[in-house]
Scaffold this motif. Structure first.
Motif, PDB file in Angstrom:
ATOM      1  N   PRO A 317       0.805  -1.225   0.000  1.00 37.90           N
ATOM      2  CA  PRO A 317       0.000   0.000   0.000  1.00 37.90           C
ATOM      3  C   PRO A 317       0.831   1.266   0.000  1.00 37.90           C
ATOM      4  O   PRO A 317       0.333   2.344  -0.363  1.00 37.90           O
ATOM      5  CB  PRO A 317      -0.837  -0.125   1.281  1.00 37.90           C
ATOM      6  CG  PRO A 317      -0.094  -1.086   2.145  1.00 37.90           C
ATOM      7  CD  PRO A 317       0.596  -2.032   1.214  1.00 37.90           C
ATOM      8  N   ALA A 318       2.097   1.172   0.388  1.00 38.13           N
ATOM      9  CA  ALA A 318       2.953   2.348   0.347  1.00 38.13           C
ATOM     10  C   ALA A 318       3.274   2.761  -1.087  1.00 38.13           C
ATOM     11  O   ALA A 318       3.634   3.910  -1.346  1.00 38.13           O
ATOM     12  CB  ALA A 318       4.250   2.076   1.107  1.00 38.13           C
ATOM     13  N   GLN A 319       3.137   1.827  -2.015  1.00 42.13           N
ATOM     14  CA  GLN A 319       3.419   2.102  -3.423  1.00 42.13           C
ATOM     15  C   GLN A 319       2.151   2.177  -4.268  1.00 42.13           C
ATOM     16  O   GLN A 319       2.066   2.949  -5.222  1.00 42.13           O
ATOM     17  CB  GLN A 319       4.350   1.019  -3.994  1.00 42.13           C
ATOM     18  CG  GLN A 319       4.752   1.213  -5.437  1.00 42.13           C
ATOM     19  CD  GLN A 319       5.663   2.414  -5.625  1.00 42.13           C
ATOM     20  OE1 GLN A 319       6.321   2.859  -4.681  1.00 42.13           O
ATOM     21  NE2 GLN A 319       5.719   2.963  -6.828  1.00 42.13           N
ATOM     22  N   PHE A 320       1.149   1.370  -3.911  1.00 40.28           N
ATOM     23  CA  PHE A 320      -0.073   1.277  -4.694  1.00 40.28           C
ATOM     24  C   PHE A 320      -1.289   1.488  -3.786  1.00 40.28           C
ATOM     25  O   PHE A 320      -1.656   0.577  -3.036  1.00 40.28           O
ATOM     26  CB  PHE A 320      -0.173  -0.089  -5.373  1.00 40.28           C
ATOM     27  CG  PHE A 320       0.986  -0.420  -6.269  1.00 40.28           C
ATOM     28  CD1 PHE A 320       1.094   0.138  -7.528  1.00 40.28           C
ATOM     29  CD2 PHE A 320       1.983  -1.294  -5.835  1.00 40.28           C
ATOM     30  CE1 PHE A 320       2.174  -0.160  -8.345  1.00 40.28           C
ATOM     31  CE2 PHE A 320       3.060  -1.601  -6.651  1.00 40.28           C
ATOM     32  CZ  PHE A 320       3.156  -1.033  -7.909  1.00 40.28           C
ATOM     33  N   PRO A 321      -1.917   2.652  -3.817  1.00 37.10           N
ATOM     34  CA  PRO A 321      -3.121   2.874  -3.010  1.00 37.10           C
ATOM     35  C   PRO A 321      -4.213   1.853  -3.349  1.00 37.10           C
ATOM     36  O   PRO A 321      -4.360   1.453  -4.508  1.00 37.10           O
ATOM     37  CB  PRO A 321      -3.555   4.286  -3.413  1.00 37.10           C
ATOM     38  CG  PRO A 321      -2.301   4.937  -3.916  1.00 37.10           C
ATOM     39  CD  PRO A 321      -1.513   3.839  -4.576  1.00 37.10           C
ATOM     40  N   ALA A 322      -4.945   1.406  -2.327  1.00 36.92           N
ATOM     41  CA  ALA A 322      -5.995   0.385  -2.506  1.00 36.92           C
ATOM     42  C   ALA A 322      -5.456  -0.783  -3.334  1.00 36.92           C
ATOM     43  O   ALA A 322      -5.995  -1.114  -4.392  1.00 36.92           O
ATOM     44  CB  ALA A 322      -7.235   0.982  -3.158  1.00 36.92           C
TER      45      ALA A 322
END
Length: 405
Positions: A317-322
Motif C-alpha cells: 500500500p505504500a506504493q499502490f493505493p488500494a
C-alpha cells in the motif's frame, strides 16, 4: 513438515500471509519446510532494490557446493541462466533475447492471434455442446505452449509431455524424486530435440542457438540444453497464469469486462494491472547474500537465503493505493517481471499474448461467466506450485442461449 510458503493455504491465497509479514516489516525472516530459515522481502522499495543488488547471488551451484546433496535435479534444470551471475548471465541472456525483442514479437502477432482465434472457437463449440468449458485447460495453457513450441521447434506431438514435465517441476505437493525424474526427462528430451535440429536445422530459435554453439562457440553444450529447457518452461508457465488470473479478475468484475469489451485500446494497461494485482510469480527464484547486507531494517548475513516476493511488493500500500482492487488508471511500476539484470526477457511476448488472449475472449465469448458455485476465489482450485500463482481450472459457462437441437 512444510513451511508457511509451502502450505495449501498459501497456494490458495498468498496475500493474507504476505500482508501480515509486511506489516511486521518489509523484510522478515521465516522458517522453511526443511527446518532452515529464509528472508522474505515483501515491501516494494526493498524488493526492487534486492532484485538489482549484485550482492544477492543467483549462483545455486556455488551456494550448494560442498553441502550435502538430497536432490538429483538434472543440471539443465538446476543450472539454467536464472541460476547464474555476471558475466555468464549476460552472455547467455544476450544470445536468448534476440527472439524476444519488441520487433521480433511484433512479427509473431498474426500467428498468436490465429492460434487464439482457433482456441476460442473450440471453447465456443464446447460451450455449445456441453454448456461448460475450462478456460485454463482449453485456452490459457494451449495458447502459450503453442507459441513457445513453434518458436523453439517443439513438434505438436510432444507438447503434452513437455507441459507435464514442466508442471511437475513446480508442483509443491509432489515428492522430490518425482520432480527430479521429471527434470531428467525434460532434459533428455531437449537434448534429443537439439540433436534432431542439428541434423535438420530450421528457422526456429533453437536452430539459432545451435548455430551459436556450433559455429561461433559461444555456448557450451550443457548451456545450450539448459537454455532450451528454460525457454520452453518459462515461455509458457507464467503466461498461462497471467491469462488465467486476468480472466478470473474480469469474470468477477462485470463493469470492467464491459469497459474493456467496448474499448480494446485499454487492454495494454489492463494487462499491466493484472500483472500487478495477481502476479503469475508470487515468489522469485533463489538468491543468497555474498556479503553483509542491510535491507529494510534487516541485517542479512553472508550465506543467508533471500526470497523476493513480487506478489507482495505489487500489493504494497505504500506504493499502490488500494492495492487489493483492480484499477486501470494506475501508473506502471509493478515487479511481476522482476527488475534489474534478471528482468524477464520474455516480457514483451507475454504482454502481447495476454493482450490478444483477452481481446479474443472478450470479443468471441461476450456472454462468458463463471459456473454456479465457482463465483469466488475460495471456491476455485489453485495449483500447488513452487513460486507460481495460477489456477488449476477456471470453469465457465455462457449466458448466451444455446441453439436448440
Amino acid at each position: 513438515m512444510s513451511g508457511p510458503l509451502e502450505s495449501q493455504e498459501f497456494s490458495r491465497d498468498p496475500y493474507p500471509l504476505l500482508a501480515a509479514l509486511r506489516e511486521r516489516g518489509p523484510v522478515q525472516r521465516i522458517r522453511t519446510g526443511n527446518g532452515r530459515t529464509t528472508w522474505v522481502v515483501t515491501g516494494w522499495t526493498q524488493a526492487r532494490a534486492a532484485l538489482a543488488d549484485g550482492r544477492l547471488s543467483k549462483n545455486t551451484a556455488r551456494y550448494f557446493a560442498g553441502r550435502p546433496a538430497h536432490r538429483n535435479l538434472a543440471p539443465a534444470v538446476s543450472r539454467t541462466m536464472l541460476a547464474t551471475d555476471p558475466p555468464d548471465h549476460g552472455r547467455l541472456r544476450k544470445l536468448a533475447m534476440k527472439a524476444f525483442t519488441p520487433a521480433a514479437v511484433a512479427r509473431l502477432e498474426p500467428r498468436i492471434r490465429e492460434i487464439a482465434e482457433e482456441l476460442a472457437g473450440a471453447v465456443a463449440a464446447g460451450l455449445a455442446a456441453r454448456g461448460t468449458a475450462d478456460l485454463i485447460e482449453d485456452f490459457a495453457v494451449p495458447l502459450p505452449i503453442a507459441v513457445i513450441s513453434e518458436l523453439l521447434g517443439v513438434p505438436e506431438r510432444d507438447r503434452a509431455a513437455v507441459r507435464r514435465w514442466s508442471n511437475t517441476l513446480f508442483a509443491a505437493a509432489d515428492p522430490d524424486d518425482v520432480v527430479d525424474r521429471a527434470s531428467h526427462e525434460l532434459s533428455d528430451y531437449m537434448t534429443e530435440l537439439i540433436a534432431a535440429r542439428r541434423d535438420s536445422p530450421g528457422e526456429d530459435v533453437l536452430s539459432g542457438l545451435i548455430a551459436a554453439r556450433d559455429e561461433e562457440d559461444r555456448l557450451t553444450e550443457p548451456e545450450l540444453v539448459s537454455l532450451a529447457v528454460l525457454l520452453v518452461v518459462a515461455g509458457h508457465e507464467t503466461t498461462t497464469n497471467l491469462i488465467g488470473n486476468g480472466m478470473l479478475a474480469l469474470l468477477l468484475d462485470a463493469p470492467l469486462r464491459a469497459r474493456l469489451t467496448a474499448d480494446p485500446g485499454l487492454l495494454p494497461g489492463a494487462v499491466e494491472e493484472f500483472l500487478r494485482y495477481d502476479a503469475p510469480l508470487t515468489v522469485a527464484t533463489f538468491r543468497y547474500a555474498t556479503e553483509p547486507i542491510e535491507l529494510g531494517g534487516a541485517r542479512i548475513a553472508p550465506g543467508d537465503v533471500v526470497l523476493v516476493s513480487p506478489g507482495a511488493a505489487n500489493r504494497d500500500p505504500a506504493q499502490f493505493p488500494a492495492p487489493d482492487a483492480v484499477r486501470l488508471d494506475r501508473p506502471t511500476g509493478h515487479l511481476a517481471f522482476g527488475h534489474g539484470p534478471h528482468h524477464c526477457l520474455g516480457a514483451p511476448l507475454a504482454r502481447v499474448e495476454a493482450r490478444i488472449a483477452f481481446e479474443v475472449l472478450l470479443t468471441r465469448l461476450p456472454g462468458l461467466r463463471l459456473t454456479d458455485g465457482s463465483a469466488g476465489t475460495g471456491a476455485l482450485r489453485w495449483r500447488r506450485t513452487r513460486l507460481m500463482r495460477g489456477l488449476a481450472e477456471l470453469p465457465v459457462t455462457t449466458s448466451e442461449r444455446r441453439p436448440r437441437s
